[in-house]
Design a protein around this motif. Structure first.
Motif, PDB file in Angstrom:
ATOM      1  N   ALA A  12       0.845  -1.205   0.000  1.00  0.00           N
ATOM      2  CA  ALA A  12       0.000   0.000   0.000  1.00  0.00           C
ATOM      3  C   ALA A  12       0.877   1.250   0.000  1.00  0.00           C
ATOM      4  CB  ALA A  12      -0.911  -0.010   1.218  1.00  0.00           C
ATOM      5  N   ASP A  13       0.398   2.295  -0.671  1.00  0.00           N
ATOM      6  CA  ASP A  13       1.177   3.534  -0.771  1.00  0.00           C
ATOM      7  C   ASP A  13       1.553   4.091   0.603  1.00  0.00           C
ATOM      8  OD1 ASP A  13       1.298   3.562  -3.488  1.00  0.00           O
ATOM      9  OD2 ASP A  13      -0.352   4.977  -3.770  1.00  0.00           O
ATOM     10  N   SER A  14       0.601   4.090   1.514  1.00  0.00           N
ATOM     11  CA  SER A  14       0.856   4.703   2.819  1.00  0.00           C
ATOM     12  C   SER A  14       1.893   3.894   3.603  1.00  0.00           C
ATOM     13  CB  SER A  14      -0.455   4.792   3.610  1.00  0.00           C
ATOM     14  OG  SER A  14      -1.047   3.496   3.671  1.00  0.00           O
ATOM     15  N   ASP A  15       1.846   2.565   3.483  1.00  0.00           N
ATOM     16  CA  ASP A  15       2.825   1.717   4.180  1.00  0.00           C
ATOM     17  C   ASP A  15       4.222   1.958   3.623  1.00  0.00           C
ATOM     18  OD1 ASP A  15       0.663   0.739   5.530  1.00  0.00           O
ATOM     19  OD2 ASP A  15       0.502  -1.102   4.353  1.00  0.00           O
ATOM     20  N   MET A  16       4.257   2.025   2.316  1.00  0.00           N
ATOM     21  CA  MET A  16       5.521   2.280   1.643  1.00  0.00           C
ATOM     22  C   MET A  16       6.103   3.619   2.081  1.00  0.00           C
ATOM     23  SD  MET A  16       7.678   2.855  -0.821  1.00  0.00           S
ATOM     24  CE  MET A  16       7.793   4.645  -1.059  1.00  0.00           C
ATOM     25  N   LYS A  17       5.249   4.634   2.209  1.00  0.00           N
ATOM     26  CA  LYS A  17       5.704   5.955   2.623  1.00  0.00           C
ATOM     27  C   LYS A  17       6.284   5.892   4.035  1.00  0.00           C
ATOM     28  CE  LYS A  17       4.312  10.783   2.267  1.00  0.00           C
ATOM     29  NZ  LYS A  17       3.212  11.733   2.135  1.00  0.00           N
ATOM     30  N   GLU A  18       5.640   5.114   4.872  1.00  0.00           N
ATOM     31  CA  GLU A  18       6.106   4.997   6.247  1.00  0.00           C
ATOM     32  C   GLU A  18       7.446   4.257   6.313  1.00  0.00           C
ATOM     33  OE1 GLU A  18       3.083   3.574   8.918  1.00  0.00           O
ATOM     34  OE2 GLU A  18       4.583   2.889  10.364  1.00  0.00           O
ATOM     35  N   ALA A  19       7.659   3.347   5.340  1.00  0.00           N
ATOM     36  CA  ALA A  19       8.905   2.573   5.354  1.00  0.00           C
ATOM     37  C   ALA A  19      10.098   3.386   4.874  1.00  0.00           C
ATOM     38  CB  ALA A  19       8.745   1.332   4.477  1.00  0.00           C
ATOM     39  N   GLU A  20       9.835   4.408   4.094  1.00  0.00           N
ATOM     40  CA  GLU A  20      10.929   5.146   3.461  1.00  0.00           C
ATOM     41  C   GLU A  20      12.034   5.609   4.394  1.00  0.00           C
ATOM     42  OE1 GLU A  20       8.282   7.479   0.402  1.00  0.00           O
ATOM     43  OE2 GLU A  20      10.324   8.312   0.514  1.00  0.00           O
ATOM     44  N   PRO A  21      11.699   6.296   5.488  1.00  0.00           N
ATOM     45  CA  PRO A  21      12.804   6.825   6.319  1.00  0.00           C
ATOM     46  C   PRO A  21      13.760   5.736   6.795  1.00  0.00           C
ATOM     47  CG  PRO A  21      10.706   7.784   6.949  1.00  0.00           C
ATOM     48  CD  PRO A  21      10.382   6.689   5.984  1.00  0.00           C
ATOM     49  N   VAL A  22      13.228   4.585   7.161  1.00  0.00           N
ATOM     50  CA  VAL A  22      14.125   3.547   7.666  1.00  0.00           C
ATOM     51  C   VAL A  22      14.857   2.840   6.525  1.00  0.00           C
ATOM     52  CG1 VAL A  22      12.384   1.719   7.829  1.00  0.00           C
ATOM     53  CG2 VAL A  22      14.355   1.683   9.363  1.00  0.00           C
TER      54      VAL A  22
END
Lengths: 312, 312, 312, 312
Positions: D155-165
């Protein structure tokens, strides 16, 4: 299928003697072929570049050159490793053409490129010699037992003249067509052989790794659609059949470089007519890779060992 | 080779009647197998998801579900396209397990993954049903003539119980080992078949393009080392043999998707034990490419046409 | 890697004029190469067996035979389809040797067998002509833009003399070694090309069938370990890159028969030294099968369409 | 090509800290990835089934089970050898699901079957955990340098949350589509890699056997159409590039079993959609044959040594 409808005929042994026969190339195959000629009462003059080889055929008259052997011969037979060597043996200083009488018949039993057979025919004709190509199948065992199959290309009358002498060394003679057609038939057969042997090795290896008994699996295959000469006559798995090279450490038999050579000839022939050989090309490369990785002196069924794996 | 030394035995037709037999899957193979059961006096209850298929077997009792057919059966036979379908047919709402009595014998004749056979066995055991895998070779012709070969895996006693009914449909029964061993033997055989057929197509195509007569070349191969079922029983070149699919527009027979499926199963099995299938993997891809390029409804020997070439 | 440590050097355009240049073979490549010579101020005499071809190069002096073009030339360049045609063009009645002055330099830019390059060198030497092989990479676009890469084999002094004229047609000149070494380098490069293009087609097709966007997948590959010229410069999927043949119906570009020819030359070279080409041999057969199945006039990236599938 | 038109974006390193991160699987890749997280200021709890492995990452908090590591984590990352192991790690007695808080994000960086990614997603969802697949390319070097490429599906939102790490461990993040799309992209890339590496080995071996200098041939290929990551970044011939595994006895790097595994996954994916992988299937078998013949612990470029040949 009515076999009679094709140009198929089998000759039984005959006793009429071609008065003068020369045989050039006394290797694994040639020596056994000469022995059968002698056994059937045919006198033979022989030559090999290795003097010891020629002298391994008691009863034959050993000559010092191909030209000397061919002198007075009405039939000259060659059994040599490559087309280039046949050509050299024909044209050399003391070569066949230096001795062979006009109108005599030159029978080349070597496995060579169809194009080279045509070139040899042309050279022969220019020297007023008749030429047929007559490669064999049946291997060392067929040569020993006098049950070779000859695949012959050339003029009908020449082929007819060759029959009595060929039939002393083999059980079947197929007239395949014009000059080179014998070679083409041989290559087509060995192309299937080279592929089917690897396929049989792959399947036997798979079944055994998954727990099947090798003899049971062989029995199933041999009454099923996977049946072939490679499974029912020359099974590649050690111990399945007692008297074949795979049960004798892959010693003797049909070596990896020889099948690689034949597949190379098939590929060259395929290239000349734009025909794809998808499995054939890969089989060829597999045998070549085996040569480079320590299997160069083994029987070609050794591909089973390669697939089974040998930790270094 | 002494056949008796392997676990090989052939059963002639027997007349003892298994009182209740159900047969699920009345396709090209199943319908013919049921007809032979009926002909030998065995009553059969049948089911297929396509009602017309089930009604194509006059004399059989057509049921409305697999569960209904399995009711009171002491032997339930399945002949279905894939392992997933067999599993579904077992577990479905009106599936086999809903009807089959405890202790009955479930014989799966489908060609499926060996691992799935083990899973089906486990499910059966949990439901107090005995299971054996019994895939066949011989194709539509063997099914028609009652000459199928059965390759059986499972417990000895179960296999013994299956013999009378299997022998009504086939001439040979091979006990291959534990559950799944029948499938493994089948895959190994078809792996060779898929490879050897392409090899034979390559060589026949090459010989013909170079001028050889197809029947003559076939005759030579069939008495030489290139001989196989693909050359002497099912020759891929139209006109060489009168009654095989290649002489009938590659209609009927063993379709390209079916051999592709079997090679896929062989590859999955090979992957599970780290065994390389070099020619097998390529043969698999060739059949898959054929499916995508207009040959998906043809007999698998149509690879000959692909190699021969068809200008668009 | 320090490029200077290898025998690598790049020449910028030079203006010194070789007084007399003849160019034989005015096809897709040759015409564009001649145009660049003319543009850089080099006068050129041209010949092609098709008169219209030769007259397609305005500004060049059209001759009626190779021999006439070669007359008075100190450099004769050939760009022809096969080694046999180059040899014929050299030896024919009105061939190059009939016109070329003693000591002149003969530069063959055709892609031919390394062995034929050696034979051409021998023939040239017997006629007191110097010879180098100088096949190119870069295709029609490189020929158009004058950015071809030349791979040169021959004597150092001859290569030095060729530089000014080659640099008018290309950006890079690699001295590869003795006679034939240019051909070897060319074949090795195109062997990788023929394999990598098919590999890229397989992966792009797989990804797209599984739902990936072609441009996104290309972007990922092009910054990852799957990156190659076939993905980042000549992507085989229509629409991914705007100006390459795959986006123009696979018209123009590098035709299937040409890559098949180069892979055939690579295989012949590999056979001569017993080197296995496992993927190369298969790639070769795939292109040959495409020729026979309706793709013979398309760009070689059309293998993508074959893998994607086209129902008949 | 306008990159912006595809879903391509590159993130530079960010410093925002995901308060709680767990990392399961501290092998060659995982250990290096954790070190980069720590270096960028991210606290990490780690677990590996081999206690020594987990303790090889100074600064990380070593836990006694996956469940313990996942406790209180809002992001749990796995880097494990196979899909089955990931599933086991998720579901085991002291597995991730025993510790991970509801609504947390589970990022699987392992390379696994796309279908297994979908199954892991389903299991996660049933436990109110969010899941994305995020396999990497770049190998041990990319893990060490923090320059891995992540291919993400979910999901786009999950992917966005994963980005920083993720951006603390890699330079590029590609959003490939739905769950499993990251795995598909990875497999497509490695499919090309496995093929191109063998092709490059074949061509380098051929050129060298025919007398070309390895560095010169590399230079030519790298500015020509045969150019690829396998030739210009990871050349398989010892001595051509100083710091790659081929120049260090094929030690370290990307092992033969790992590329064989990835090609197996590609084949399974291809089978699921009926897509032929002709060279891919053969490349797969070649690597598998290498494993069985003594090359199982070497870098995958060792295929060069196999083709070059090693007499036993």
């Amino acid at each position: 299928m009515v076999l009679g409808s094709a140009k198929f005929f089998v000759r039984t042994f005959q006793t009429r003697n071609a008065s003068n026969v020369a045989f050039i190339g006394i290797g694994q195959m040639g020596a056994r072929m000469v022995k059968n000629l002698l056994k059937k009462g045919q006198e033979v003059k022989v030559f090999d570049t290795i003097p010891l080889a020629a002298s391994s055929v008691p009863g034959a008259k050993v000559c010092k050159s191909a030209g000397e052997a061919a002198k007075d011969a009405n039939i000259v037979i060659t059994m040599l490793p490559t087309g280039d060597i046949v050509k050299e043996t024909l044209l050399a200083d003391k070569g066949i053409l230096k001795g062979i009488p006009k109108k005599s018949l030159f029978i080349d039993c070597s496995t060579i490129e169809p194009k080279m057979a045509q070139e040899l025919s042309r050279i022969s004709k220019e020297n007023d010699v008749r030429y047929i190509d007559a490669p064999v199948s049946g291997g060392v065992t067929g040569a020993e037992d006098g049950t070779l199959t000859f695949m012959v290309g050339g003029a009908d009358s020449d082929m007819k003249e060759a029959e009595p002498v060929l039939s002393k060394m083999g059980g079947k003679i197929f007239k395949c067509g014009d000059i080179g057609a014998g070679q083409i038939a041989k290559l087509c057969n060995n192309l299937i052989l080279g592929i089917t042997m690897i396929g049989t090795c792959e399947a036997m290896n798979l079944g055994i790794k998954l727990g099947l008994d090798p003899k049971l699996l062989t029995n199933i295959i041999n009454v099923s659609t996977g049946r072939s000469w490679s499974s029912d006559t020359y099974n590649p798995v050690p111990g399945v059949m007692p008297n074949v090279p795979p049960s004798k450490g892959y010693e003797g038999g049909f070596s990896v470089p020889l099948i690689a050579k034949d597949l190379g000839l098939a590929e060259a022939a395929a290239l000349s007519c734009g025909t794809p050989l998808m499995l054939g090309a890969l089989a060829h490369q597999i045998y070549r890779a085996l040569i480079l990785n320590g299997y160069g002196d083994k029987d070609f069924a050794v591909v089973y060992e390669f697939l089974k794996g040998q930790k270094k």
